[in-house]
Design a protein around this motif. Structure first.
Motif, PDB file in Angstrom:
ATOM      1  N   LEU A 195       5.632  18.231 -47.470  1.00  0.00           N
ATOM      2  CA  LEU A 195       6.773  17.568 -46.841  1.00  0.00           C
ATOM      3  C   LEU A 195       7.547  16.689 -47.814  1.00  0.00           C
ATOM      4  CD1 LEU A 195       5.131  16.425 -43.482  1.00  0.00           C
ATOM      5  CD2 LEU A 195       6.813  18.239 -43.772  1.00  0.00           C
ATOM      6  N   GLY A 196       6.842  15.952 -48.681  1.00  0.00           N
ATOM      7  CA  GLY A 196       7.517  15.024 -49.592  1.00  0.00           C
ATOM      8  C   GLY A 196       6.781  13.713 -49.713  1.00  0.00           C
ATOM      9  N   VAL A 197       7.477  12.622 -49.428  1.00  0.00           N
ATOM     10  CA  VAL A 197       6.903  11.277 -49.535  1.00  0.00           C
ATOM     11  C   VAL A 197       6.392  10.840 -48.166  1.00  0.00           C
ATOM     12  CG1 VAL A 197       7.367   8.852 -50.078  1.00  0.00           C
ATOM     13  CG2 VAL A 197       8.406  10.674 -51.464  1.00  0.00           C
ATOM     14  N   ILE A 198       5.128  10.473 -48.109  1.00  0.00           N
ATOM     15  CA  ILE A 198       4.487  10.059 -46.864  1.00  0.00           C
ATOM     16  C   ILE A 198       4.270   8.550 -46.868  1.00  0.00           C
ATOM     17  CG2 ILE A 198       2.518  10.410 -45.326  1.00  0.00           C
ATOM     18  CD1 ILE A 198       4.127  12.983 -45.997  1.00  0.00           C
ATOM     19  N   ALA A 199       4.660   7.881 -45.791  1.00  0.00           N
ATOM     20  CA  ALA A 199       4.340   6.461 -45.609  1.00  0.00           C
ATOM     21  C   ALA A 199       3.128   6.384 -44.686  1.00  0.00           C
ATOM     22  CB  ALA A 199       5.514   5.695 -45.011  1.00  0.00           C
ATOM     23  N   ALA A 200       2.000   5.917 -45.226  1.00  0.00           N
ATOM     24  CA  ALA A 200       0.762   5.793 -44.455  1.00  0.00           C
ATOM     25  C   ALA A 200       0.550   4.331 -44.103  1.00  0.00           C
ATOM     26  CB  ALA A 200      -0.418   6.326 -45.257  1.00  0.00           C
ATOM     27  N   ILE A 201       0.628   4.006 -42.819  1.00  0.00           N
ATOM     28  CA  ILE A 201       0.503   2.628 -42.341  1.00  0.00           C
ATOM     29  C   ILE A 201      -0.813   2.536 -41.575  1.00  0.00           C
ATOM     30  CG2 ILE A 201       1.578   0.809 -40.976  1.00  0.00           C
ATOM     31  CD1 ILE A 201       4.261   2.288 -41.377  1.00  0.00           C
ATOM     32  N   VAL A 202      -1.728   1.718 -42.085  1.00  0.00           N
ATOM     33  CA  VAL A 202      -3.103   1.750 -41.576  1.00  0.00           C
ATOM     34  C   VAL A 202      -3.541   0.383 -41.054  1.00  0.00           C
ATOM     35  CG1 VAL A 202      -3.774   3.682 -43.013  1.00  0.00           C
ATOM     36  CG2 VAL A 202      -3.999   1.387 -43.911  1.00  0.00           C
ATOM     37  N   PRO A 203      -4.490   0.375 -40.114  1.00  0.00           N
ATOM     38  CA  PRO A 203      -4.936  -0.867 -39.478  1.00  0.00           C
ATOM     39  C   PRO A 203      -6.121  -1.479 -40.209  1.00  0.00           C
ATOM     40  CG  PRO A 203      -5.926   0.966 -38.342  1.00  0.00           C
ATOM     41  CD  PRO A 203      -5.125   1.550 -39.479  1.00  0.00           C
ATOM     42  N   TRP A 204      -6.654  -2.572 -39.637  1.00  0.00           N
ATOM     43  CA  TRP A 204      -7.714  -3.325 -40.282  1.00  0.00           C
ATOM     44  C   TRP A 204      -9.105  -2.937 -39.822  1.00  0.00           C
ATOM     45  CZ3 TRP A 204     -10.337  -5.356 -36.286  1.00  0.00           C
ATOM     46  CH2 TRP A 204      -9.630  -5.712 -35.127  1.00  0.00           C
ATOM     47  N   ASN A 205      -9.259  -2.208 -38.714  1.00  0.00           N
ATOM     48  CA  ASN A 205     -10.608  -2.047 -38.144  1.00  0.00           C
ATOM     49  C   ASN A 205     -11.478  -1.054 -38.928  1.00  0.00           C
ATOM     50  OD1 ASN A 205      -8.876  -0.007 -37.120  1.00  0.00           O
ATOM     51  ND2 ASN A 205     -10.211   0.339 -35.373  1.00  0.00           N
ATOM     52  N   TYR A 206     -10.891   0.042 -39.389  1.00  0.00           N
ATOM     53  CA  TYR A 206     -11.563   0.973 -40.303  1.00  0.00           C
ATOM     54  C   TYR A 206     -10.581   1.274 -41.430  1.00  0.00           C
ATOM     55  CZ  TYR A 206     -15.064   1.827 -36.645  1.00  0.00           C
ATOM     56  OH  TYR A 206     -16.065   1.691 -35.698  1.00  0.00           O
ATOM     57  N   PRO A 207     -10.281   0.316 -42.262  1.00  0.00           N
ATOM     58  CA  PRO A 207      -9.147   0.450 -43.181  1.00  0.00           C
ATOM     59  C   PRO A 207      -9.255   1.619 -44.157  1.00  0.00           C
ATOM     60  CG  PRO A 207     -10.495  -1.461 -43.754  1.00  0.00           C
ATOM     61  CD  PRO A 207     -10.953  -0.989 -42.414  1.00  0.00           C
ATOM     62  N   GLN A 208     -10.422   1.831 -44.748  1.00  0.00           N
ATOM     63  CA  GLN A 208     -10.558   2.921 -45.709  1.00  0.00           C
ATOM     64  C   GLN A 208     -10.725   4.272 -45.019  1.00  0.00           C
ATOM     65  OE1 GLN A 208     -10.072   2.658 -49.061  1.00  0.00           O
ATOM     66  NE2 GLN A 208      -9.446   0.584 -48.477  1.00  0.00           N
ATOM     67  N   THR A 209     -11.536   4.329 -43.999  1.00  0.00           N
ATOM     68  CA  THR A 209     -11.718   5.577 -43.264  1.00  0.00           C
ATOM     69  C   THR A 209     -10.391   6.117 -42.759  1.00  0.00           C
ATOM     70  OG1 THR A 209     -13.976   5.054 -42.589  1.00  0.00           O
ATOM     71  CG2 THR A 209     -12.762   6.590 -41.201  1.00  0.00           C
ATOM     72  N   LEU A 210      -9.605   5.253 -42.114  1.00  0.00           N
ATOM     73  CA  LEU A 210      -8.358   5.708 -41.512  1.00  0.00           C
ATOM     74  C   LEU A 210      -7.278   5.962 -42.559  1.00  0.00           C
ATOM     75  CD1 LEU A 210      -8.423   3.472 -38.330  1.00  0.00           C
ATOM     76  CD2 LEU A 210      -8.948   5.909 -38.527  1.00  0.00           C
ATOM     77  N   THR A 211      -7.363   5.292 -43.696  1.00  0.00           N
ATOM     78  CA  THR A 211      -6.456   5.619 -44.803  1.00  0.00           C
ATOM     79  C   THR A 211      -6.680   7.049 -45.264  1.00  0.00           C
ATOM     80  OG1 THR A 211      -6.205   3.358 -45.607  1.00  0.00           O
ATOM     81  CG2 THR A 211      -5.890   5.107 -47.207  1.00  0.00           C
ATOM     82  N   PHE A 212      -7.946   7.433 -45.411  1.00  0.00           N
ATOM     83  CA  PHE A 212      -8.218   8.765 -45.936  1.00  0.00           C
ATOM     84  C   PHE A 212      -8.082   9.864 -44.906  1.00  0.00           C
ATOM     85  CE2 PHE A 212      -9.525   6.318 -49.515  1.00  0.00           C
ATOM     86  CZ  PHE A 212      -9.204   7.146 -50.590  1.00  0.00           C
ATOM     87  N   PHE A 213      -8.061   9.520 -43.616  1.00  0.00           N
ATOM     88  CA  PHE A 213      -7.669  10.505 -42.615  1.00  0.00           C
ATOM     89  C   PHE A 213      -6.237  10.980 -42.899  1.00  0.00           C
ATOM     90  CE2 PHE A 213     -10.502   9.678 -38.641  1.00  0.00           C
ATOM     91  CZ  PHE A 213     -11.637   9.838 -39.411  1.00  0.00           C
ATOM     92  N   LYS A 214      -5.429  10.133 -43.529  1.00  0.00           N
ATOM     93  CA  LYS A 214      -4.048  10.444 -43.855  1.00  0.00           C
ATOM     94  C   LYS A 214      -3.916  10.906 -45.309  1.00  0.00           C
ATOM     95  CE  LYS A 214      -2.978   6.544 -40.844  1.00  0.00           C
ATOM     96  NZ  LYS A 214      -2.952   7.372 -39.638  1.00  0.00           N
ATOM     97  N   LEU A 215      -4.529  10.135 -46.195  1.00  0.00           N
ATOM     98  CA  LEU A 215      -4.337  10.352 -47.620  1.00  0.00           C
ATOM     99  C   LEU A 215      -4.897  11.694 -48.074  1.00  0.00           C
ATOM    100  CD1 LEU A 215      -3.120   8.764 -49.979  1.00  0.00           C
ATOM    101  CD2 LEU A 215      -5.370   7.778 -50.409  1.00  0.00           C
ATOM    102  N   ALA A 216      -6.096  12.047 -47.633  1.00  0.00           N
ATOM    103  CA  ALA A 216      -6.740  13.271 -48.119  1.00  0.00           C
ATOM    104  C   ALA A 216      -5.933  14.528 -47.788  1.00  0.00           C
ATOM    105  CB  ALA A 216      -8.167  13.366 -47.582  1.00  0.00           C
ATOM    106  N   PRO A 217      -5.543  14.760 -46.519  1.00  0.00           N
ATOM    107  CA  PRO A 217      -4.756  15.970 -46.248  1.00  0.00           C
ATOM    108  C   PRO A 217      -3.362  15.926 -46.854  1.00  0.00           C
ATOM    109  CG  PRO A 217      -4.950  14.624 -44.264  1.00  0.00           C
ATOM    110  CD  PRO A 217      -5.881  14.039 -45.278  1.00  0.00           C
ATOM    111  N   ALA A 218      -2.756  14.738 -46.886  1.00  0.00           N
ATOM    112  CA  ALA A 218      -1.424  14.624 -47.484  1.00  0.00           C
ATOM    113  C   ALA A 218      -1.461  15.013 -48.958  1.00  0.00           C
ATOM    114  CB  ALA A 218      -0.894  13.202 -47.329  1.00  0.00           C
ATOM    115  N   LEU A 219      -2.453  14.520 -49.681  1.00  0.00           N
ATOM    116  CA  LEU A 219      -2.583  14.852 -51.102  1.00  0.00           C
ATOM    117  C   LEU A 219      -2.948  16.312 -51.300  1.00  0.00           C
ATOM    118  CD1 LEU A 219      -4.531  11.715 -52.392  1.00  0.00           C
ATOM    119  CD2 LEU A 219      -2.085  12.189 -52.645  1.00  0.00           C
ATOM    120  N   ALA A 220      -3.858  16.829 -50.481  1.00  0.00           N
ATOM    121  CA  ALA A 220      -4.275  18.227 -50.611  1.00  0.00           C
ATOM    122  C   ALA A 220      -3.094  19.170 -50.431  1.00  0.00           C
ATOM    123  CB  ALA A 220      -5.366  18.537 -49.595  1.00  0.00           C
ATOM    124  N   ALA A 221      -2.148  18.790 -49.572  1.00  0.00           N
ATOM    125  CA  ALA A 221      -0.971  19.623 -49.315  1.00  0.00           C
ATOM    126  C   ALA A 221       0.085  19.508 -50.411  1.00  0.00           C
ATOM    127  CB  ALA A 221      -0.361  19.258 -47.961  1.00  0.00           C
ATOM    128  N   GLY A 222      -0.049  18.502 -51.306  1.00  0.00           N
ATOM    129  CA  GLY A 222       0.911  18.349 -52.394  1.00  0.00           C
ATOM    130  C   GLY A 222       1.919  17.243 -52.210  1.00  0.00           C
TER     131      GLY A 222
END
Length: 489
Positions: free
Chosen positions: A157-184
């Motif tokens: 898609l391009g540039v992704i803005a990932a806005i994440v909360p405090w309760n599971y900050p790293q887990t929920l970041t990588f729910f977004k970051l990993a597939p976004a990066l894998a897709a390019g």
């Protein structure tokens, strides 16, 4: 000093003075700093710079350059990107104990939970998507109905803005970051104000893994920064996890911009305890499903639906479960229930407990008072005789507060479970597997567990109704970060 951080040797307070943008540590546009506090003690444990709109512009511009690079990340073969994701996973593994410690210190998550979630899930999700990226073709040739052939081409898609909360900050970041990066795609990450020291550690891991400049850019928190990113002309997609109220605002703005968005929002899930459930054998799983991370979990089954024939037994079981949980410092490995993330959030949870009492629910154990001198603690609280229409049964409390609601028969249990504006998680507890699946399929929710609850990397995760839109994890999560480009041959 390569990571822009130093510790006060007398107090172990961490000081960061830079932001990780375009593959390097940069001084922010403002000299303002934000103090990070311990949820267990209320004491300051770190300082990080405040991010401004100028910093956000720099991060988005860096992500755009990295994405547009004709030989850059977006053009790499999936296998090459997969190797980079594996390197980042290795760097996270090397920092897992420190990551768990930082998260627990900030948001109150018990260390026994953070070491198994915040320290382990990010690397696991990266490795899952690294493998998936290599296995899933980016092109598919389809025979046409009208003659000829269509080439369906999947592009980032391009540039992704990932806005994440405090309760599971790293887990929920990588729910977004990993597939976004894998897709390019390239990414700008905006964490919550309550959890920032862990993102500084993440920045160090990204640098050490050799991820190309601009592919991952990490801001801190700043006033209005999330809304600014949502409307930024350089952003191609927003992925947000947080409250339903903020999610509605983001959806409205994204709709105006015709910008794709994934929203994982609040929940008020139900635990359907059927009349043949084995409570004692599932005690640990029942605790995890409802009280994991001090109840600061969006998918938590906090409405306990109990059959009238076993109602008193279920109430006594949860009373024993709550009173047997160790309440203490988040960093103590023996702790089951840590503090709330902040004093204001503790006060919010306490106000719900007071509302439950005022509305006539029976307070079985717990209550608004905490006997701890320091930190933002709430005793695990169990209410019985709760009407599903009451405030404590309908609104997301986000704390260790459970409401036990009586029902007659499976059909009524399903009806009560579905009588909610939310639909994110849920659980069914029974010794009959066929009955469990039959009931689970009728609950209006994005995910549901049978005799346990734990999202799986390979299955889509997300909510229905007021719990969000779109899905994370699984091949479906990868697809949400890709465009479909049809070429008619």
């Amino acid at each position: 000093m390569t990571n822009a951080a130093q510790a006060d040797s007398t107090s172990d307070i961490l000081f960061y003075d830079s932001l990780f943008i375009d593959g390097e540590w940069r001084k922010p546009a403002s000299s303002d700093s934000h103090s990070v506090t311990s949820a267990s003690t209320g004491q300051v444990i770190g300082h990080v710079p405040v991010s401004t709109y100028t910093d956000a512009d720099a991060a988005v511009a860096a992500a755009r350059r990295a994405f547009a690079d004709p030989t850059g990340w977006a053009t790499w073969h999936p296998t090459e990107r997969a190797r980079a994701l594996q390197r980042l996973a290795d760097q996270l593994d090397a920092r897992k104990e420190e990551m768990a410690r930082r998260v627990s210190s900030q948001n109150g998550m018990p260390y026994s939970t953070s070491i198994n979630f915040e320290a382990a899930v990010p690397a696991g999700v990266l490795r899952y998507y690294a493998t998936l990226a290599e296995q899933m073709p980016t092109e598919e040739r389809r025979p046409g109905v009208l003659g000829g052939t269509s080439l369906v081409h999947r592009t980032p898609l391009g540039v992704i803005a990932a806005i994440v909360p405090w309760n599971y900050p790293q887990t929920l970041t990588f729910f977004k970051l990993a597939p976004a990066l894998a897709a390019g795609n390239t990414v700008v990450v905006k964490p919550s104000t309550e959890t920032l020291l862990d993102f500084a550690l993440l920045s160090e891991a990204v640098a050490a893994a050799g991820i190309p400049a601009g592919v991952i850019n990490i801001l801190t928190s700043g006033r209005g920064l999330g809304a600014y990113l949502v409307g930024h002309p350089g952003v191609d997609k927003i992925s947000f996890t947080g409250s339903t109220a903020v999610g509605r605002e983001i959806a409205g703005r994204a709709g105006q911009l015709l910008r794709p968005v994934t929203l994982e929002l609040g929940g008020k899930s139900a635990a359907l305890i059927l009349d043949d459930a084995d409570l004692e054998s599932n005690a640990e799983a029942l605790f995890i499903a409802s009280l994991l991370n001090n109840g600061q979990t969006c998918f938590a089954s906090t409405r306990i639906l109990a059959p009238r024939s076993r109602y008193a037994e279920v109430v006594e079981f949860y009373k024993t479960l709550a009173e047997g949980s160790v309440v203490g410092d988040a960093l103590d490995p023996a702790t089951h229930i840590g503090p709330m993330v902040s004093s204001s959030h503790r006060d919010k949870v306490v106000s719900y407990i007071e509302r439950g009492i005022a509305d006539g629910a029976t307070l079985v154990t717990g209550g608004p008072r905490s006997d701890r001198e320091h930190g933002w603690f709430v005793q695990p609280t169990i209410f019985a005789d709760v009407d599903n229409a009451s405030v404590i049964a309908q609104e997301e409390i986000f704390g260790p507060v459970l409401s036990i609601i009586a029902y007659e028969g499976d059909d009524e249990a399903i009806r009560i479970a579905n009588d909610s504006e939310f639909g994110l998680g849920g659980t069914v507890w029974t010794t009959d597997s066929e009955r469990a699946e039959r009931v689970a399929k009728q609950v209006q929710t994005g995910t549901i567990g049978i005799n346990h609850y734990l999202p799986d990397f390979a299955a889509p995760y997300g909510g229905v109704k007021a719990s969000g839109m779109g899905r994370e994890l699984g091949p479906e999560g990868l697809a949400h970060y890709q465009n479909l480009h049809s070429i008619y041959l």
